[in-house]
Design an enzyme around this catalytic site. Structure first.
Site, PDB file in Angstrom:
ATOM      1  N   ASP A   1     -37.922 -94.441 -20.816  1.00 43.23           N
ATOM      2  CA  ASP A   1     -38.033 -93.434 -21.868  1.00 43.23           C
ATOM      3  C   ASP A   1     -36.718 -92.677 -21.979  1.00 43.23           C
ATOM      4  O   ASP A   1     -36.278 -92.046 -21.020  1.00 43.23           O
ATOM      5  CB  ASP A   1     -39.161 -92.462 -21.477  1.00 43.23           C
ATOM      6  CG  ASP A   1     -39.932 -91.972 -22.668  1.00 43.23           C
ATOM      7  OD1 ASP A   1     -39.304 -91.729 -23.704  1.00 43.23           O
ATOM      8  OD2 ASP A   1     -41.171 -91.828 -22.561  1.00 43.23           O
TER       9      ASP A   1
ATOM     10  N   GLU B   1     -40.119 -93.431 -31.144  1.00 45.86           N
ATOM     11  CA  GLU B   1     -41.237 -92.541 -31.461  1.00 45.86           C
ATOM     12  C   GLU B   1     -40.839 -91.765 -32.710  1.00 45.86           C
ATOM     13  O   GLU B   1     -39.831 -91.060 -32.707  1.00 45.86           O
ATOM     14  CB  GLU B   1     -41.513 -91.573 -30.310  1.00 45.86           C
ATOM     15  CG  GLU B   1     -42.694 -90.673 -30.616  1.00 45.86           C
ATOM     16  CD  GLU B   1     -42.768 -89.425 -29.740  1.00 45.86           C
ATOM     17  OE1 GLU B   1     -43.871 -88.925 -29.554  1.00 45.86           O
ATOM     18  OE2 GLU B   1     -41.713 -88.961 -29.259  1.00 45.86           O
TER      19      GLU B   1
ATOM     20  N   ASP C   1     -37.565 -91.136 -27.554  1.00 44.80           N
ATOM     21  CA  ASP C   1     -38.442 -90.007 -27.849  1.00 44.80           C
ATOM     22  C   ASP C   1     -38.018 -89.328 -29.154  1.00 44.80           C
ATOM     23  O   ASP C   1     -36.817 -89.137 -29.396  1.00 44.80           O
ATOM     24  CB  ASP C   1     -38.335 -89.022 -26.673  1.00 44.80           C
ATOM     25  CG  ASP C   1     -39.321 -87.893 -26.752  1.00 44.80           C
ATOM     26  OD1 ASP C   1     -40.523 -88.168 -26.780  1.00 44.80           O
ATOM     27  OD2 ASP C   1     -38.878 -86.724 -26.771  1.00 44.80           O
TER      28      ASP C   1
ATOM     29  N   HIS D   1     -49.912 -90.734 -23.441  1.00 44.07           N
ATOM     30  CA  HIS D   1     -49.955 -89.530 -22.604  1.00 44.07           C
ATOM     31  C   HIS D   1     -50.085 -88.238 -23.408  1.00 44.07           C
ATOM     32  O   HIS D   1     -50.274 -87.170 -22.820  1.00 44.07           O
ATOM     33  CB  HIS D   1     -48.665 -89.463 -21.766  1.00 44.07           C
ATOM     34  CG  HIS D   1     -47.443 -89.381 -22.629  1.00 44.07           C
ATOM     35  ND1 HIS D   1     -47.020 -90.456 -23.401  1.00 44.07           N
ATOM     36  CD2 HIS D   1     -46.579 -88.362 -22.890  1.00 44.07           C
ATOM     37  CE1 HIS D   1     -45.951 -90.087 -24.086  1.00 44.07           C
ATOM     38  NE2 HIS D   1     -45.656 -88.832 -23.789  1.00 44.07           N
ATOM     39  N   ASP D   2     -49.967 -88.307 -24.735  1.00 42.10           N
ATOM     40  CA  ASP D   2     -50.053 -87.108 -25.577  1.00 42.10           C
ATOM     41  C   ASP D   2     -51.370 -87.036 -26.350  1.00 42.10           C
ATOM     42  O   ASP D   2     -51.565 -86.099 -27.123  1.00 42.10           O
ATOM     43  CB  ASP D   2     -48.909 -87.100 -26.606  1.00 42.10           C
ATOM     44  CG  ASP D   2     -47.583 -86.664 -26.003  1.00 42.10           C
ATOM     45  OD1 ASP D   2     -47.599 -85.923 -24.996  1.00 42.10           O
ATOM     46  OD2 ASP D   2     -46.530 -87.077 -26.525  1.00 42.10           O
TER      47      ASP D   2
END
Length: 551
Positions: A95, A249, A196, A323-324
């Protein structure tokens, strides 16, 4: 193997497996669980950040891009992890958090100390003539997007937490430094990179106020210069490797930009994460609300992105969970009465679409939202802030907690359930977040007698076996049906009919006339249905999923 054949697994290291009893998952814990990961037959693992960080935003506030946070282990652990995964034919995706860095990062610290060179790494601005903030932009975590830059009288921009200072991509030195980071990890054998919130790096140099009633994100999202930056990054880093997989993302993006980000000829990224389909249970677009999901809207969004990206030559990253997000099974399935069947139905919908599927840790055993009974059980800063905001709006504690239970990011961050013990086999110490429901839902039980894990294994195998799944075109079937989402994939004279009942009510579903009575092969069914001919009507049980290959 092409991008279209791959299936990627996501590990949130903090919650996967704790090897040293400190209550926090770590790299050695992941190494110990490689035999489990191998059973799924995944191709790559995306790891959430484990770099040095004050952990104000769970590692998305990076203080050193070149070092492993001692919380998770050492560089030697990482080297062993990548070697052992590769021996099991699993590659690593890291990431890269490049829109911002931690205010603890040496770049920001040097800027604070007065170093002009590093001050140009950030968006530093004077207040307006009347003493107010440089502009009216809002932080995505609430409040203004500006914080005082030491005692200089200036402010620095932070679109996220105030400990995450936005990096000035206009400065070629910043880009050079970030490209160096990618090349460092490439040299270590990393074959995948997730970027990200990468579509917000194109902020204008003037940073004008957002007009009245216009969300400030419109001014900095998907700006044309982002494509230029991505092409430059591609050329100077991962674009030199044919095998590298990249995913961006994309915050509040659209189909046209996502085609451009992922079109092969543009040399930007392999694919994008987009989130529109995960907002269909937001009331008036607001996350912290609790309403049933809008099925028609969900189908329409999945369909529009499939058709649009396919027609434009773009590529989707396919996912229900990360994870969000709260667990998809708790949002779109029936985790109480039909946990296994609805988990399998949701998996079928996703894995047979055009794109690259992602599986979030625990999804393959049917994990669901933990039923925490107090706000003190939650750790996530966004969740705690939202709870206070809901109380301020006049909601009572019970109603506010019900919304938190449905939407908190901690839902999917609760530790992986390895067994049914008190700590879910995750740790011998005190887990950083409480596991729940492990008595019913855990890896040991699932591998022993469960049906969800083998179903995922089969879906992954199908993608690698049938080119129609990896490479076929997509078209919808009867989008207006009130409880079925059906679509057709086509490739080399074959058709794959995928039929999914999204509800607990059984339903008789009429199949398109031109396929009726044709010979067919049942590729997968979560009720072990075996059809050899396409029927005119198929009777679907609760949360039934069925895929028929028509010759």
């Amino acid at each position: 193997m092409s991008l279209a054949d791959k299936v990627i697994y996501q590990i949130y290291p903090k919650s996967f497996y704790d090897s040293n009893g400190d209550g926090i998952g770590d790299l050695r814990g992941i190494i110990q669980k490689i035999p489990y990961l191998k059973q799924l037959n995944i191709d790559m693992i995306w790891f959430n950040p484990f770099f040095v960080s004050p952990q104000n935003d769970n590692g998305y506030d990076i203080a050193d891009y070149y070092a492993i946070d001692p919380l998770f282990g050492t560089m030697a652990d990482f080297d062993e992890l990548i070697t052992q995964l590769r021996q099991n034919h699993i590659e690593v995706m890291l990431d890269m958090v490049f829109n911002h860095c931690s205010t603890n990062h040496q770049w920001f610290q040097k800027a604070l100390a007065g170093d002009q060179y590093y001050q140009n790494f950030f968006y530093l601005r004077q207040p307006k003539a009347d003493g107010s903030l440089p502009n009216n932009w809002r932080s995505k975590f609430g409040g203004p997007a500006w914080a005082p830059f030491g005692n200089t009288g200036k402010y620095y921009l932070h679109l996220y937490d105030k400990s995450q200072a936005d990096l000035n991509w206009h400065n070629p030195e910043v880009r050079k430094e970030l490209f160096k980071v990618i090349n460092f990890w490439r040299a270590k054998g990393v074959k995948g990179f997730r970027f990200d919130v990468i579509n917000v790096i194109g902020k204008d140099e003037t940073l004008a106020d957002a007009p009245a009633k216009i969300d400030s994100k419109v001014l900095y999202t998907d700006q044309p210069i982002v494509h230029q930056y991505l092409q430059e990054m591609n050329k100077n880093t991962f674009g030199r490797d044919l095998e590298t997989v990249t995913v961006g993302e994309m915050s509040s993006t659209d189909i046209a930009n996502s085609i451009a980000y992922t079109k092969k000829d543009n040399h930007e990224l392999s694919m994008v994460f987009t989130f529109h389909h995960l907002k269909v249970d937001y009331q008036d677009g607001q996350k912290w609300t609790k309403i049933p999901f809008d099925f028609q809207k969900l189908k329409q969004l999945l369909n529009d992105w499939q058709v649009g990206m396919s027609n434009g030559g773009g590529w989707n990253a396919l996912f229900w969970n990360n994870h969000d997000q709260p667990w998809a099974l708790s949002r779109f399935g029936d985790s109480k009465h039909y946990r296994a069947k609805s988990a399998e139905m949701l998996a079928t919908v996703l894995h047979l679409l055009r794109g690259t599927p992602y599986i979030y840790q625990g999804e393959e055993i049917g994990m669901i939202n933990p039923n925490y009974q107090s706000i003190t059980d939650y750790v996530d800063i966004e969740t705690k802030n939202a709870y206070q905001e809901l109380l301020k709006k006049g909601l009572d504690g019970q109603k506010a907690l019900a919304i938190i239970q449905a939407k908190s990011r901690d839902n999917s961050r609760s530790p992986m359930h390895w067994d049914d013990s008190q700590k879910a086999g995750f740790t011998t110490g005190t887990p950083w977040l409480k596991p729940q429901d492990q008595a019913q839902i855990n890896v040991a039980a699932e591998l022993d007698h469960g049906e969800i894990f083998p179903y995922y294994q089969k879906l992954i195998q199908l993608r690698k076996t049938y080119p129609i799944i990896a490479n076929g075109s997509y078209q919808p079937i009867d989008l207006n049906h009130p409880q079925v989402y059906a679509y057709c994939r086509k490739y080399n004279g074959q058709a794959l009919l995928v039929i999914n009942n999204f509800y607990a009510n059984p339903v008789s579903y009429q199949l398109p006339q031109h396929y009726q009575k044709l010979p067919a092969e049942t590729l997968i069914s979560n009720y072990s249905k075996q059809l050899k001919v396409v029927p005119s009507v198929v009777n679907l049980k609760p949360y039934e999923a069925l895929a028929l290959l028509v010759k």
